[in-house]
Design a protein around this motif. Structure first.
Motif, PDB file in Angstrom:
ATOM      1  N   PHE A 172      -8.693  17.723  -0.927  1.00 47.44           N
ATOM      2  CA  PHE A 172      -7.917  16.731  -1.681  1.00 47.44           C
ATOM      3  C   PHE A 172      -6.567  17.296  -2.099  1.00 47.44           C
ATOM      4  N   ARG A 173      -6.551  18.537  -2.606  1.00 49.84           N
ATOM      5  CA  ARG A 173      -5.291  19.136  -3.043  1.00 49.84           C
ATOM      6  C   ARG A 173      -4.306  19.259  -1.890  1.00 49.84           C
ATOM      7  N   ASP A 174      -4.800  19.654  -0.710  1.00 43.99           N
ATOM      8  CA  ASP A 174      -3.921  19.804   0.444  1.00 43.99           C
ATOM      9  C   ASP A 174      -3.274  18.477   0.823  1.00 43.99           C
ATOM     10  N   LEU A 175      -4.054  17.402   0.759  1.00 45.78           N
ATOM     11  CA  LEU A 175      -3.522  16.082   1.098  1.00 45.78           C
ATOM     12  C   LEU A 175      -2.416  15.672   0.125  1.00 45.78           C
ATOM     13  N   VAL A 176      -2.653  15.896  -1.161  1.00 48.71           N
ATOM     14  CA  VAL A 176      -1.642  15.555  -2.167  1.00 48.71           C
ATOM     15  C   VAL A 176      -0.396  16.403  -1.971  1.00 48.71           C
ATOM     16  N   VAL A 177      -0.584  17.685  -1.610  1.00 51.40           N
ATOM     17  CA  VAL A 177       0.561  18.562  -1.358  1.00 51.40           C
ATOM     18  C   VAL A 177       1.416  18.009  -0.221  1.00 51.40           C
ATOM     19  N   TYR A 178       0.775  17.626   0.877  1.00 54.17           N
ATOM     20  CA  TYR A 178       1.533  17.076   2.003  1.00 54.17           C
ATOM     21  C   TYR A 178       2.272  15.801   1.592  1.00 54.17           C
ATOM     22  N   GLY A 179       1.594  14.927   0.857  1.00 48.56           N
ATOM     23  CA  GLY A 179       2.235  13.688   0.437  1.00 48.56           C
ATOM     24  C   GLY A 179       3.421  13.919  -0.478  1.00 48.56           C
ATOM     25  N   LEU A 180       3.251  14.784  -1.484  1.00 51.55           N
ATOM     26  CA  LEU A 180       4.348  15.047  -2.425  1.00 51.55           C
ATOM     27  C   LEU A 180       5.479  15.835  -1.773  1.00 51.55           C
ATOM     28  N   THR A 225      -2.350  10.325   8.192  1.00 56.31           N
ATOM     29  CA  THR A 225      -2.377  10.907   9.536  1.00 56.31           C
ATOM     30  C   THR A 225      -3.293  12.128   9.617  1.00 56.31           C
ATOM     31  N   PHE A 226      -3.731  12.646   8.460  1.00 58.56           N
ATOM     32  CA  PHE A 226      -4.603  13.829   8.443  1.00 58.56           C
ATOM     33  C   PHE A 226      -6.077  13.449   8.259  1.00 58.56           C
ATOM     34  N   ALA A 227      -6.425  12.191   8.548  1.00 59.69           N
ATOM     35  CA  ALA A 227      -7.790  11.721   8.306  1.00 59.69           C
ATOM     36  C   ALA A 227      -8.828  12.498   9.107  1.00 59.69           C
ATOM     37  N   VAL A 242      -8.024   3.221   5.963  1.00 61.62           N
ATOM     38  CA  VAL A 242      -8.406   4.574   6.333  1.00 61.62           C
ATOM     39  C   VAL A 242      -9.916   4.762   6.211  1.00 61.62           C
ATOM     40  N   ARG A 243     -10.580   3.930   5.413  1.00 60.65           N
ATOM     41  CA  ARG A 243     -12.033   4.031   5.279  1.00 60.65           C
ATOM     42  C   ARG A 243     -12.758   3.490   6.512  1.00 60.65           C
ATOM     43  N   VAL A 244     -12.200   2.470   7.146  1.00 64.83           N
ATOM     44  CA  VAL A 244     -12.881   1.869   8.300  1.00 64.83           C
ATOM     45  C   VAL A 244     -12.328   2.382   9.622  1.00 64.83           C
ATOM     46  N   VAL A 245     -11.132   2.965   9.608  1.00 64.52           N
ATOM     47  CA  VAL A 245     -10.549   3.547  10.823  1.00 64.52           C
ATOM     48  C   VAL A 245     -10.049   4.951  10.473  1.00 64.52           C
ATOM     49  N   PRO A 246     -10.936   5.911  10.322  1.00 62.83           N
ATOM     50  CA  PRO A 246     -10.546   7.252   9.861  1.00 62.83           C
ATOM     51  C   PRO A 246      -9.998   8.120  10.984  1.00 62.83           C
ATOM     52  N   HIS A 247      -8.877   7.695  11.558  1.00 65.98           N
ATOM     53  CA  HIS A 247      -8.316   8.394  12.707  1.00 65.98           C
ATOM     54  C   HIS A 247      -6.903   8.892  12.415  1.00 65.98           C
ATOM     55  N   GLY A 252     -14.980  16.057   3.873  1.00 63.90           N
ATOM     56  CA  GLY A 252     -15.523  15.151   2.861  1.00 63.90           C
ATOM     57  C   GLY A 252     -15.356  13.678   3.147  1.00 63.90           C
ATOM     58  N   GLY A 253     -14.863  13.308   4.323  1.00 67.01           N
ATOM     59  CA  GLY A 253     -14.777  11.903   4.670  1.00 67.01           C
ATOM     60  C   GLY A 253     -13.473  11.247   4.258  1.00 67.01           C
ATOM     61  N   SER A 254     -13.254  10.043   4.768  1.00 64.76           N
ATOM     62  CA  SER A 254     -11.981   9.364   4.571  1.00 64.76           C
ATOM     63  C   SER A 254     -11.810   8.803   3.162  1.00 64.76           C
ATOM     64  N   ALA A 255     -12.878   8.733   2.362  1.00 70.17           N
ATOM     65  CA  ALA A 255     -12.723   8.290   0.972  1.00 70.17           C
ATOM     66  C   ALA A 255     -11.794   9.238   0.218  1.00 70.17           C
ATOM     67  N   LYS A 256     -11.824  10.517   0.594  1.00 68.72           N
ATOM     68  CA  LYS A 256     -10.934  11.501  -0.037  1.00 68.72           C
ATOM     69  C   LYS A 256      -9.479  11.215   0.327  1.00 68.72           C
ATOM     70  N   VAL A 257      -9.242  10.790   1.567  1.00 68.90           N
ATOM     71  CA  VAL A 257      -7.892  10.425   1.986  1.00 68.90           C
ATOM     72  C   VAL A 257      -7.395   9.227   1.187  1.00 68.90           C
ATOM     73  N   ALA A 258      -8.268   8.228   1.013  1.00 66.95           N
ATOM     74  CA  ALA A 258      -7.893   7.032   0.254  1.00 66.95           C
ATOM     75  C   ALA A 258      -7.521   7.386  -1.184  1.00 66.95           C
TER      76      ALA A 258
END
Length: 469
Positions: A41-49, A243-245, A94-99, A250-256
């Protein structure tokens, strides 16, 4: 599923979700690889910010202050709410198409393969050129600090360093990106603390509520809406998280969750810093409106006048380094998009190849394109303006198709069971109306370039269709 096993397996849909399945999907590309699940989760937020940049309002503060008649903090409140509709649509899809393909994959599932290609084609304009703008901004900032070194040299150096990190691997790039992001946050905190000390000691130059209410004698709702159409561009890049789904544990819920959290955090940071600097601004919004040549440096001028030149230089260095790593995140997102479109055979198949879970061919192509665009602009007096004017229409067009995909998948195809009319119809329709309104407010040159890029995509699509026939 263990981390080691997850590294070598495909996307893992969330429990209870209904992943999109296209019966007409092509078989996997021969020789294509899989992406490794290494991001939390932290890595995803880092990329986004990183892609957004915590101090994104610095460069456009003066423009927004002039357009909104002083209600610049209110502009970011409204802009955050407006972009929340897009973030919510991303979190649904992203939950239904985690690609890895992000909006390309979502439009493909909700609207069909051909519309999916157009969505990917339009967002490609954003993902390839926003890093070029960031690289150029970094080169310009470093050149202002070290004038003896040409800005194109600094720009090329930023491309080489960040590309090497991306080729090293997504996890390594995320670790270095976290250090850079921490530096940017520290600089932002230094600014906030310094501003608060000055305000407590000397008081505010403007009225305390004016960043939210504007100049009461000239304030209009239309002025705020016009400024919002510019402010939403500060948020472009948070969608790169999607894009990092295929590389998230931990699944795409973490991406959401990361998408929504990143947008909310960016909104808070934008509102806070624009509120403080508006209170320190030594000139009125009317003055900035009548002197557009002062708008670009308005943030720095306020810092210089109230705090001192040392903070000006600190912010400038932070922006220079931060811009290069915003480009790193954008380049990584572009590489994943090209990888996904290559895997789907909508672009050359070689783009779908990976080494140790890294789509290096796609990343190198992204780096070459962004470097060429950045160096071209670095040698032109109007290069930054020329690039900046065209990067936004592609993203906003793709966002519009994203909202349509939510309606298509949930309400028309009913791919996840009975739809919720407010979640799956009302919210995406409002979100699409917002993105269309921003496209309408874009500059004429940006609209023309967007139309030309769309026409080129349609030509490619028709050519592919005829070859398949």
């Amino acid at each position: 599923m263990s981390d080691e096993r997850a590294r070598h397996e495909g996307p893992e849909p969330d429990e209870g979700a209904s992943p999109a399945v296209d019966p007409g999907a092509p078989p996997p590309v021969a020789g294509s690889g899989r992406l490794h699940r290494e991001l939390g989760f932290r890595d995803l937020v880092v990329y986004g910010l990183l892609f957004i940049a915590p101090m994104a309002p610095v460069g456009i503060f003066g423009t927004l202050d002039a357009k909104s008649h002083g209600a610049v903090a209110l502009v970011y409140v409204v802009a955050t709410i407006a972009m929340a509709f897009t973030a919510y649509s991303y979190s649904l899809m992203v939950r239904v198409v985690p690609h890895a393909g992000s909006v390309f994959a979502y439009a493909r599932a909700g609207l069909g393969r051909h519309v999916g290609f157009i969505a990917g084609w339009m967002v490609m304009l954003d993902y390839l050129l926003i890093p070029a703008v960031a690289y150029l901004f970094s080169g310009i900032a470093m050149n202002s600090l070290v004038p003896d070194v040409s800005r194109w040299v600094w720009t090329a150096a930023a491309v080489v360093i960040t590309t090497a990190l991306n080729l090293w691997g997504v996890r390594a790039a995320a670790r270095v990106g976290f250090a850079v992001l921490a530096m940017e946050i520290v600089v932002l905190l230094v600014f906030c603390v310094s501003a608060i000390v000055i305000l407590v000691r000397d008081g505010a130059v403007r009225d305390w509520w004016s960043p939210f209410t504007g100049d009461t004698s000239t304030f209009t709702v239309s002025a705020v809406v016009g400024a919002v159409s510019v402010a939403v561009l500060s948020y472009l890049g948070f969608d790169a998280i999607a894009t990092f789904a295929e590389e998230t544990t931990g699944g795409s819920a973490k991406v959401a969750r990361a998408l929504l959290f990143c947008l909310a955090l960016a909104g808070v940071l934008f509102i806070l810093q624009t509120y403080l600097v508006a209170l320190l601004e030594p000139v009125s919004s009317a003055h900035l409106a009548s002197h557009p040549e002062e708008q670009g440096s308005a943030f720095y001028d306020a810092v210089d006048t109230s705090v001192g030149g040392w903070l000006h230089d600190l912010v400038a260095v932070s922006k220079a380094i931060g811009a290069a790593f915003a480009a790193l995140a954008g380049q990584a997102a572009a590489g994943r998009l090209l990888f996904a479109m290559g895997r789907d055979r909508r672009l050359p198949r070689v783009l779908a190849r990976t080494w140790d879970g890294v789509p290096r061919v796609a990343l190198l192509l992204s780096a070459v394109v962004t470097c060429a665009a950045a160096l071209w602009a670095a040698n032109r007096a109007t290069g930054l303006d020329d690039l900046s004017s065209v990067v936004n229409v592609g993203a906003l067009s793709a966002f519009t198709l994203l909202h349509a995909s939510v309606v298509g998948w949930f309400a028309v195809q009913r791919g996840s069971g009975r739809p919720s009319w407010w979640r799956h119809v009302l919210i995406p329709v409002v979100g699409a109306a917002i993105t269309v309104a921003v496209i309408v407010e874009a500059t004429h040159s940006a609209q023309v370039v967007g139309a030309i890029w769309l026409a080129a995509g349609l030509v490619v699509l028709v050519t592919q269709w005829r070859v398949l026939r």
